[in-house]
Design a protein around this motif. Sequence first.
Motif, PDB file in Angstrom:
ATOM      1  N   ARG A 129       0.888  -1.484  -0.228  1.00  0.00           N
ATOM      2  CA  ARG A 129      -0.278   0.170  -0.113  1.00  0.00           C
ATOM      3  C   ARG A 129       0.957   1.602   0.173  1.00  0.00           C
ATOM      4  NH1 ARG A 129       0.892  -2.717   4.804  1.00  0.00           N
ATOM      5  NH2 ARG A 129       1.490  -0.876   6.430  1.00  0.00           N
ATOM      6  N   VAL A 130       0.412   2.512  -0.343  1.00  0.00           N
ATOM      7  CA  VAL A 130       0.712   3.253  -0.093  1.00  0.00           C
ATOM      8  C   VAL A 130       0.060   4.438   0.697  1.00  0.00           C
ATOM      9  CG1 VAL A 130       1.288   6.058  -1.241  1.00  0.00           C
ATOM     10  CG2 VAL A 130       1.376   4.334  -2.832  1.00  0.00           C
ATOM     11  N   VAL A 131       1.136   4.370   2.006  1.00  0.00           N
ATOM     12  CA  VAL A 131       0.569   5.377   3.038  1.00  0.00           C
ATOM     13  C   VAL A 131       0.812   7.221   2.665  1.00  0.00           C
ATOM     14  CG1 VAL A 131       0.256   6.082   5.880  1.00  0.00           C
ATOM     15  CG2 VAL A 131       0.357   3.425   4.602  1.00  0.00           C
ATOM     16  N   PHE A 132      -0.547   8.359   3.301  1.00  0.00           N
ATOM     17  CA  PHE A 132       0.153   9.077   3.194  1.00  0.00           C
ATOM     18  C   PHE A 132      -0.562   9.689   4.819  1.00  0.00           C
ATOM     19  CE2 PHE A 132      -1.858  14.012   2.036  1.00  0.00           C
ATOM     20  CZ  PHE A 132      -0.739  14.116   2.691  1.00  0.00           C
ATOM     21  N   ASP A 133       0.538  10.605   5.453  1.00  0.00           N
ATOM     22  CA  ASP A 133      -0.314  10.664   7.311  1.00  0.00           C
ATOM     23  C   ASP A 133       0.010  12.741   6.737  1.00  0.00           C
ATOM     24  OD1 ASP A 133      -0.112  11.898   9.590  1.00  0.00           O
ATOM     25  OD2 ASP A 133       1.312  10.722  10.583  1.00  0.00           O
ATOM     26  N   GLN A 134      -1.047  12.984   6.760  1.00  0.00           N
ATOM     27  CA  GLN A 134      -1.315  14.025   6.492  1.00  0.00           C
ATOM     28  C   GLN A 134      -0.780  15.472   7.949  1.00  0.00           C
ATOM     29  OE1 GLN A 134      -5.298  15.965   4.232  1.00  0.00           O
ATOM     30  NE2 GLN A 134      -5.828  13.602   5.740  1.00  0.00           N
ATOM     31  N   SER A 135      -0.962  14.941   8.815  1.00  0.00           N
ATOM     32  CA  SER A 135      -0.603  15.392   9.913  1.00  0.00           C
ATOM     33  C   SER A 135       1.162  16.252   9.655  1.00  0.00           C
ATOM     34  CB  SER A 135      -0.201  15.181  11.138  1.00  0.00           C
ATOM     35  OG  SER A 135      -0.011  13.685  11.626  1.00  0.00           O
ATOM     36  N   ASP A 136       1.972  15.160   8.985  1.00  0.00           N
ATOM     37  CA  ASP A 136       3.641  14.887   9.311  1.00  0.00           C
ATOM     38  C   ASP A 136       3.565  15.269   7.642  1.00  0.00           C
ATOM     39  OD1 ASP A 136       3.876  14.320  12.217  1.00  0.00           O
ATOM     40  OD2 ASP A 136       3.630  11.919  11.449  1.00  0.00           O
ATOM     41  N   GLN A 137       2.706  15.249   7.242  1.00  0.00           N
ATOM     42  CA  GLN A 137       3.398  15.436   5.895  1.00  0.00           C
ATOM     43  C   GLN A 137       4.558  14.467   4.808  1.00  0.00           C
ATOM     44  OE1 GLN A 137       1.800  17.770   3.326  1.00  0.00           O
ATOM     45  NE2 GLN A 137       0.106  17.815   4.884  1.00  0.00           N
ATOM     46  N   ARG A 138       4.550  13.099   5.382  1.00  0.00           N
ATOM     47  CA  ARG A 138       5.013  11.577   5.027  1.00  0.00           C
ATOM     48  C   ARG A 138       4.177  10.883   4.433  1.00  0.00           C
ATOM     49  NH1 ARG A 138       9.856  10.080   6.274  1.00  0.00           N
ATOM     50  NH2 ARG A 138      10.629  11.949   7.147  1.00  0.00           N
ATOM     51  N   VAL A 139       4.833  10.332   3.180  1.00  0.00           N
ATOM     52  CA  VAL A 139       4.403   9.230   2.490  1.00  0.00           C
ATOM     53  C   VAL A 139       5.077   8.104   2.369  1.00  0.00           C
ATOM     54  CG1 VAL A 139       4.472   8.551   0.240  1.00  0.00           C
ATOM     55  CG2 VAL A 139       3.191  10.439   0.873  1.00  0.00           C
ATOM     56  N   TRP A 140       4.651   6.693   2.786  1.00  0.00           N
ATOM     57  CA  TRP A 140       5.692   5.884   2.913  1.00  0.00           C
ATOM     58  C   TRP A 140       4.714   4.589   1.619  1.00  0.00           C
ATOM     59  CZ3 TRP A 140       4.089   8.316   6.988  1.00  0.00           C
ATOM     60  CH2 TRP A 140       4.942   8.174   8.308  1.00  0.00           C
ATOM     61  N   LEU A 141       6.306   4.346   1.234  1.00  0.00           N
ATOM     62  CA  LEU A 141       5.763   2.841  -0.014  1.00  0.00           C
ATOM     63  C   LEU A 141       6.067   1.609   0.842  1.00  0.00           C
ATOM     64  CD1 LEU A 141       7.292   4.464  -3.083  1.00  0.00           C
ATOM     65  CD2 LEU A 141       5.012   4.171  -1.825  1.00  0.00           C
ATOM     66  N   VAL A 142       4.651   0.699   0.961  1.00  0.00           N
ATOM     67  CA  VAL A 142       5.005  -0.244   1.738  1.00  0.00           C
ATOM     68  C   VAL A 142       4.542  -1.884   1.236  1.00  0.00           C
ATOM     69  CG1 VAL A 142       4.431  -1.923   3.629  1.00  0.00           C
ATOM     70  CG2 VAL A 142       3.515   0.866   3.743  1.00  0.00           C
ATOM     71  N   GLY A 143       5.925  -2.314   1.038  1.00  0.00           N
ATOM     72  CA  GLY A 143       5.804  -3.477   0.483  1.00  0.00           C
ATOM     73  C   GLY A 143       5.099  -4.857   1.319  1.00  0.00           C
ATOM     74  N   ARG A 144       4.432  -6.152   0.559  1.00  0.00           N
ATOM     75  CA  ARG A 144       3.790  -6.520   0.802  1.00  0.00           C
ATOM     76  C   ARG A 144       4.152  -6.960   2.088  1.00  0.00           C
ATOM     77  NH1 ARG A 144       0.365  -8.966  -2.900  1.00  0.00           N
ATOM     78  NH2 ARG A 144       1.763  -8.465  -4.249  1.00  0.00           N
ATOM     79  N   SER A 145       5.242  -7.503   2.538  1.00  0.00           N
ATOM     80  CA  SER A 145       5.169  -8.009   3.491  1.00  0.00           C
ATOM     81  C   SER A 145       5.283  -7.340   4.814  1.00  0.00           C
ATOM     82  CB  SER A 145       6.853  -8.786   3.440  1.00  0.00           C
ATOM     83  OG  SER A 145       7.130  -7.839   3.390  1.00  0.00           O
ATOM     84  N   GLY A 146       5.142  -6.056   4.784  1.00  0.00           N
ATOM     85  CA  GLY A 146       4.968  -4.924   5.551  1.00  0.00           C
ATOM     86  C   GLY A 146       6.482  -3.842   5.218  1.00  0.00           C
ATOM     87  N   SER A 147       7.265  -4.663   4.688  1.00  0.00           N
ATOM     88  CA  SER A 147       8.811  -3.875   4.769  1.00  0.00           C
ATOM     89  C   SER A 147       8.280  -2.731   3.731  1.00  0.00           C
ATOM     90  CB  SER A 147      10.038  -4.464   4.355  1.00  0.00           C
ATOM     91  OG  SER A 147       9.387  -5.214   2.806  1.00  0.00           O
ATOM     92  N   THR A 148       9.052  -1.099   4.595  1.00  0.00           N
ATOM     93  CA  THR A 148       8.859   0.448   4.194  1.00  0.00           C
ATOM     94  C   THR A 148       9.891  -0.145   2.846  1.00  0.00           C
ATOM     95  OG1 THR A 148       8.690   1.184   6.065  1.00  0.00           O
ATOM     96  CG2 THR A 148       9.614   2.863   4.423  1.00  0.00           C
ATOM     97  N   ARG A 149       9.427   0.056   1.419  1.00  0.00           N
ATOM     98  CA  ARG A 149      10.693   0.363   0.499  1.00  0.00           C
ATOM     99  C   ARG A 149      11.141   2.049   0.078  1.00  0.00           C
ATOM    100  NH1 ARG A 149       8.803  -2.355  -3.814  1.00  0.00           N
ATOM    101  NH2 ARG A 149       7.483  -5.027  -2.915  1.00  0.00           N
ATOM    102  N   ALA A 150      10.077   2.967   0.772  1.00  0.00           N
ATOM    103  CA  ALA A 150      10.587   4.365   0.591  1.00  0.00           C
ATOM    104  C   ALA A 150       9.594   4.471   1.602  1.00  0.00           C
ATOM    105  CB  ALA A 150      10.817   4.994  -0.336  1.00  0.00           C
ATOM    106  N   THR A 151      10.710   6.131   1.959  1.00  0.00           N
ATOM    107  CA  THR A 151       9.969   6.923   2.971  1.00  0.00           C
ATOM    108  C   THR A 151      10.184   7.784   2.973  1.00  0.00           C
ATOM    109  OG1 THR A 151       8.401   7.212   4.732  1.00  0.00           O
ATOM    110  CG2 THR A 151      11.393   6.569   5.117  1.00  0.00           C
ATOM    111  N   TYR A 152       9.489   9.704   2.622  1.00  0.00           N
ATOM    112  CA  TYR A 152      10.017  11.046   2.042  1.00  0.00           C
ATOM    113  C   TYR A 152       8.689  12.077   2.624  1.00  0.00           C
ATOM    114  CZ  TYR A 152       7.978   9.364  -1.989  1.00  0.00           C
ATOM    115  OH  TYR A 152       6.501   8.653  -3.189  1.00  0.00           O
ATOM    116  N   LEU A 153       9.058  12.896   3.018  1.00  0.00           N
ATOM    117  CA  LEU A 153       8.381  14.274   3.304  1.00  0.00           C
ATOM    118  C   LEU A 153       8.046  14.536   1.615  1.00  0.00           C
ATOM    119  CD1 LEU A 153      10.636  15.994   5.510  1.00  0.00           C
ATOM    120  CD2 LEU A 153       8.813  14.460   6.082  1.00  0.00           C
ATOM    121  N   VAL A 154       6.585  14.672   1.792  1.00  0.00           N
ATOM    122  CA  VAL A 154       5.589  15.568   0.883  1.00  0.00           C
ATOM    123  C   VAL A 154       4.869  17.190   1.155  1.00  0.00           C
ATOM    124  CG1 VAL A 154       5.465  13.362  -0.114  1.00  0.00           C
ATOM    125  CG2 VAL A 154       3.707  14.356   1.925  1.00  0.00           C
ATOM    126  N   SER A 155       4.549  17.825   0.478  1.00  0.00           N
ATOM    127  CA  SER A 155       3.429  19.118   0.600  1.00  0.00           C
ATOM    128  C   SER A 155       2.507  18.468  -0.389  1.00  0.00           C
ATOM    129  CB  SER A 155       4.247  19.931  -0.321  1.00  0.00           C
ATOM    130  OG  SER A 155       5.456  20.542   0.108  1.00  0.00           O
TER     131      SER A 155
END
Length: 252
Positions: A129-155
């Motif tokens: 899944r893709v997770v977007f946290d509006q309070s932290d303005q951060r995105v996670w790209l999460v793999g099938r096993s639950g491991s984080t592929r990438a995470t970074y700040l956004v606007s």
Amino acid sequence: MRDMSAHDGGLRAVRRWRLATFAASLSLTLTASVVSALGMVVAAPLAAAGAADQGPDKQSREPEAADPAEKQVEVQPEQPARRPGPAATRRSSGRSFWPAHQLHPAVERPRPPQVDEPAPPRASGHGRRVVFDQSDQRVWLVGRSGSTRATYLVSGSRMDNLQPGAYEVYSRSMDAVGFNYQSTMRYMVRFTQGDNAAIGFHDIPVDDADRRVQTADQLGTALSSGCIRQRPRDARQMWDFAGLGTTVVVVA
């Protein structure tokens, strides 16, 4: 007359004796000179031969006396041979007989401490899944096993036009235009519809003067009118990760 004859006879006898003595002395002197000269002639080769016997050839033929220290080394257990260093190798022949990695072993440097990246929010679902946290303005790209592929700040949006919940990617465009037609963006990944236009992820837009509408240092702050802005390299990661049907979870 008789006395004069006797006197003359005596003189002749003295003269003969002196002559004989002089001849004998001369003979002895000549003999000594000859013997001395012959001795020098004979002694010269002998001296040369003796000197030759003391030269390097003679020394190399005769075994040298054993050094007590060397004898002591011989009775010790066999030790591994030391490898010549770079300087010794250059002095010997100018060529290296050992591999470069042995002459210059790699120095292990301490690794810089890794910065712990934040984990996705607990209430962000499961699986790929893709997770977007509006309070932290951060995105996670999460793999099938639950491991984080990438995470970074956004606007994200500075307006209250995106509600928390689970969405799904339904449209993608390599190039897109803003709803006001004043900016363009790339790698658009749409997952919901806003009041004026679709809402999705894309890179930082470029205005009609060919300038980025914000800097990468400003990411982490809500600045958009609805979509989620990313660095160009992060937008490409999202494009590669979030195909049609990918789950997008938005949390407050």
